[in-house]
Enzyme design. Structure first.
Site, PDB file in Angstrom:
ATOM      1  N   ALA A  97      -0.892   1.555   7.570  1.00  0.00           N
ATOM      2  CA  ALA A  97       0.313   2.067   6.914  1.00  0.00           C
ATOM      3  C   ALA A  97       0.263   1.728   5.430  1.00  0.00           C
ATOM      4  CB  ALA A  97       1.571   1.470   7.544  1.00  0.00           C
ATOM      5  N   ASP A  98       0.915   2.560   4.641  1.00  0.00           N
ATOM      6  CA  ASP A  98       1.044   2.286   3.212  1.00  0.00           C
ATOM      7  C   ASP A  98       2.379   2.843   2.735  1.00  0.00           C
ATOM      8  OD1 ASP A  98      -0.614   1.146   0.917  1.00  0.00           O
ATOM      9  OD2 ASP A  98       0.150   3.005   0.054  1.00  0.00           O
ATOM     10  N   THR A  99       3.043   2.081   1.864  1.00  0.00           N
ATOM     11  CA  THR A  99       4.377   2.438   1.372  1.00  0.00           C
ATOM     12  C   THR A  99       4.379   2.501  -0.146  1.00  0.00           C
ATOM     13  OG1 THR A  99       5.420   1.351   3.274  1.00  0.00           O
ATOM     14  CG2 THR A  99       6.817   1.768   1.351  1.00  0.00           C
ATOM     15  N   ALA A 155       3.324   6.226   4.813  1.00  0.00           N
ATOM     16  CA  ALA A 155       2.372   6.965   5.650  1.00  0.00           C
ATOM     17  C   ALA A 155       1.881   6.034   6.737  1.00  0.00           C
ATOM     18  CB  ALA A 155       1.202   7.460   4.810  1.00  0.00           C
TER      19      ALA A 155
END
Length: 203
Positions: free
Chosen positions: A77-79, A114
């Site tokens: 995940a990446d924010t 994502a």
């Protein structure tokens, strides 16, 4: 590459304690590993393409570290925080942080996460957006928040689950997305993958 042993069907391919807390909150059994994926946006990538690539690369790195263990699902995940087309990542120092906060003060911005949940053969991916409006911030408030130590490792320079909650006027959409893992979107992915939740005392 050193291989790790996973005792659960899910590997959280992230060192984020906030993401781990969110998985534990809904009782998901998981193992955790911080991956060494370089977070560098390519010149021809849009912000959304960038975070989707990072999520995918982190999930792949998790699988590789586990040596392709049978039945293992890896979650990357990446924010990021965005104001218009401007991408706000982790602040490089106080000057960068102050610029971010002055930009966010009194306006609405977007938080995108994502997620990529995958095995060697199957993959589920989602991007979730939440709209967040900040209060009008004074320079004194900005400096005091920086001095708390909280903003340094946060996308957009704030943590809504901590002291940063005092900066926020309104949230439209998933709260957990702003923390770093949108549970509303993740749970259906877990169900499709056959990964349990609501497990007592699991982490």
């Amino acid at each position: 590459m050193t291989k790790i042993v996973c005792d659960n069907r899910l590997l959280l391919a992230s060192g984020s304690p906030r993401r781990a807390e969110l998985l534990a909150q809904i009782g998901v059994p998981f193992s955790q590993l911080a991956t060494a994926v370089v977070e560098q946006r390519q010149f021809d990538e849009s912000p959304l393409e960038y975070i989707q690539r990072l999520a995918h690369d982190k999930a792949i790195a998790g699988l590789q570290a586990a040596g392709g263990a049978g039945g293992l699902w890896s979650l990357g995940a990446d924010t990021v925080v965005m104001v218009g087309e401007r991408l706000l990542e982790k602040p490089l120092g106080f000057s960068d942080f102050e610029s971010m906060m002055l930009t966010l003060s009194g306006i609405e911005h977007s938080v995108f996460t994502a997620m990529c949940l995958r095995t060697e053969e199957r993959q589920f991916s989602r991007v979730v957006e939440t709209r967040v409006r900040f209060r009008h911030l004074s320079k004194a408030q900005i400096f005091a928040y920086w001095e708390s130590g909280e903003p340094a490792d946060k996308a957009g320079g704030y943590g809504i689950q901590g002291f940063g909650a005092a900066l926020v006027e309104a949230v439209s959409g998933s709260y957990s997305n702003v923390v770093g893992l949108p549970l509303e979107a993740l749970v259906p992915m877990l169900e499709h993958a056959g990964i349990p939740y609501w497990q007592e005392g699991q982490s």
